[in-house]
Design an enzyme around this catalytic site. Structure first.
Site, PDB file in Angstrom:
ATOM      1  CG  HIS A  16      -0.245   0.295   2.522  1.00 48.69           C
ATOM      2  ND1 HIS A  16      -0.197   1.547   3.079  1.00 48.69           N
ATOM      3  CD2 HIS A  16       0.436  -0.514   3.363  1.00 48.69           C
ATOM      4  CE1 HIS A  16       0.474   1.497   4.214  1.00 48.69           C
ATOM      5  NE2 HIS A  16       0.873   0.261   4.412  1.00 48.69           N
ATOM      6  CB  CYS A  17       1.123   4.243  -1.760  1.00 47.02           C
ATOM      7  SG  CYS A  17      -0.445   4.563  -2.591  1.00 47.02           S
ATOM      8  CB  VAL A  18       0.124   8.261   0.993  1.00 43.95           C
ATOM      9  CG1 VAL A  18      -0.590   9.270   1.884  1.00 43.95           C
ATOM     10  CG2 VAL A  18       1.623   8.372   1.195  1.00 43.95           C
ATOM     11  CB  THR A  19      -4.273   7.638  -1.095  1.00 44.47           C
ATOM     12  OG1 THR A  19      -3.636   7.430  -2.364  1.00 44.47           O
ATOM     13  CG2 THR A  19      -3.871   8.997  -0.555  1.00 44.47           C
ATOM     14  NE  ARG A  20      -2.762   5.727  -5.203  1.00 45.35           N
ATOM     15  CZ  ARG A  20      -1.795   5.989  -6.055  1.00 45.35           C
ATOM     16  NH1 ARG A  20      -1.761   5.383  -7.220  1.00 45.35           N
ATOM     17  NH2 ARG A  20      -0.866   6.859  -5.755  1.00 45.35           N
TER      18      ARG A  20
END
Length: 484
Positions: free
Chosen positions: A27-31
């Protein structure tokens, strides 16, 4: 609350084809990011209807589900628990992404990988610089500055400004550390190289114009008949970036030919000395010229036709974000700030997200679905805080016309920013919190433009949405009449 995230995670896993269809997970910051075995097994419509999901799309060999800042971590933990799949190794994901990208896209990704890790320091410094300016600027809290009114805080203001300026002065250290790490070398050698390039013994790069004018006489090293100017690279981005690539290249080559027992005492000294020599001799002067050409070119464009340039930049920023090309502007803006202490592009960027928020809140009023309304309000709030991905992928792009209304409004805002000559002094927060990076004398104009961007985006989205709904209703009635 845990059950809520557990249920959402279970639905997501089920609709991406079950845990047996998931090869890798991260995952990243939003997804949430899935690498799946069979993309046809994904029920994308069902995924997008899940509560908390603000959008989903395929990109670079990954299926990405937009959740939102903060919440994505909790959902990811539940997905990880339910599937038993550990977070994917970064190297494996990079290999998958690289296989799906062309040369230009790989170049943009490299820029992203180098500059995103150092953004917290730069943004933090920008906010501190803004606070320092608020403390020392007259006309904000009266005719005199806060420092003049309260001399006891003079020292604190000086300290804050010193801390903020440190990042921009020593930015070659940050760039070299991150670049060497990205290219696969020893990050500490990157720090070493960065410190060499800003050594106090060197003539500050800011005095280069005085050298050209003959006002300052530089010192030289005389090496094998070559005159090498002792010039520092404070406030530089491109010289340490290219020098870092050379350093890693030499480090890797030396490790292949130097026996293991001698690597500790041979590799680092030789790699650093050769890289420093090449940088002071050729890489630094050449890349400084490139940086100057880029900076002057951008400034010339904005000076030649500021209103058109502002409109185009505001119009195109969100499409650039969608394609990932915005990462290239990170380095450009860091160079602009380091070299000129101002950027018109950054002041425009701080307002683009507000235009996106206007479209989100208009969509929230237009939709009858409670779920879609909740997503739109959440995305709009996120946009006001400078994170527009949930909005673009979950609200405005799927509906098409809100995205067009948003970017057109952002274009108008960009033109107004250039008309008023509002600039930012650093990278930093966007939206209502952007006052920390906008000089105080521009606050009134900046927030006026911000309000115009929001109202224009909201009104155009709402008006078109109402018109489209009415037109569709009339078509449906006409069709029903013909059938009867």
């Amino acid at each position: 609350m845990a059950d809520k995230y557990s249920d959402v995670a279970k639905e997501i896993v089920d609709h991406v084809g079950g845990k047996e269809n998931i090869k890798m997970l991260t995952h990243c910051v939003t997804r949430l990011r899935f690498v799946v075995k069979d993309e046809k097994a994904i029920d994308e419509k069902a995924v997008k209807e899940i509560p908390l999901v603000k959008g989903a799309f395929h990109s670079n060999g990954q299926y990405q589900v937009v959740i939102g800042t903060g919440t994505v971590d909790k959902v990811f933990d539940e997905v990880e628990k339910q599937t038993g799949i550990q977070q994917a190794d970064a190297a494996e994901l990079k290999a998958i992404e690289a296989s799906k990208k062309n040369i230009f896209q790989r170049g943009l990704k490299t820029f992203s990988d180098i500059f995103i890790p150092i953004l917290p320091a730069i943004v933090g410094a920008g906010i501190l610089l803004g606070i320092g300016n608020i403390l020392t600027s007259a006309g904000i809290f009266g005719s005199e500055s806060l420092v003049a009114q309260h001399p006891q805080i003079q020292g604190l203001a000086d300290m804050i400004i010193m801390i903020a300026n440190t990042v921009f002065t020593y930015i070659p250290v940050l760039v070299a550390w991150s670049a060497v790490k990205r290219f696969g070398g020893n990050p500490m050698l990157g720090v070493f190289l960065g410190l060499v390039l800003i050594n106090a013994q060197l003539l500050p790069g800011s005095q280069m114009s005085s050298v050209i004018n003959g006002e300052v006489k530089p010192e030289y090293w005389h090496i094998f008949g070559l005159k090498v100017m002792q010039l520092g690279y404070q406030n530089s981005v491109l010289p340490p970036l290219v020098a870092s690539w050379v350093l890693v290249f030499l480090e890797k080559k030396l490790k292949k030919i130097v026996p293991d027992t001698l690597q500790l005492i041979v590799v680092a000294p030789v790699a650093i000395v050769v890289t420093a020599f090449l940088t002071f001799l050729a890489i630094g002067p050449f890349m400084n010229q490139v940086a100057t050409v880029i900076t002057n070119g951008i400034m010339s464009l904005f000076n030649f036709s500021p209103i058109i340039a502002g409109f185009l930049f505001g119009l195109l920023w969100e499409p650039l974000v969608v394609t990932g090309m915005h990462h290239a502007f990170i380095a450009v803006n860091i160079q602009l700030i380091a070299q000129t202490q101002q950027s018109f592009m950054l002041s425009i960027i701080t307002i683009v997200c507000v235009a996106e928020a206007g479209a989100d809140f208009a969509r929230a009023l237009l939709t009858r679905s409670k779920q879609k309304r909740g997503i739109a309000i959440s995305a709009g709030t996120s946009s006001l805080l400078g994170v527009t991905e949930p909005s673009m992928f979950g609200v405005t792009i799927p509906a098409k016309y809100p995205f067009i209304c948003s970017i057109l409004s952002a274009g108008v805002a960009g033109a107004l920013i250039m008309m008023f000559k509002v600039y930012a002094i650093s990278l930093g927060p966007s939206g209502p919190l952007s006052f920390t990076i906008i000089p105080a004398q521009f606050w009134a104009k900046h927030y006026l433009v911000m309000g115009i961007a929001f109202i224009l985006s909201f009104a155009s989205t709402f008006a078109y949405g109402k018109f489209a709904k009415k037109e569709k209703s009339e078509v449906d009635v006409a069709t029903q009449t013909v059938v009867e």
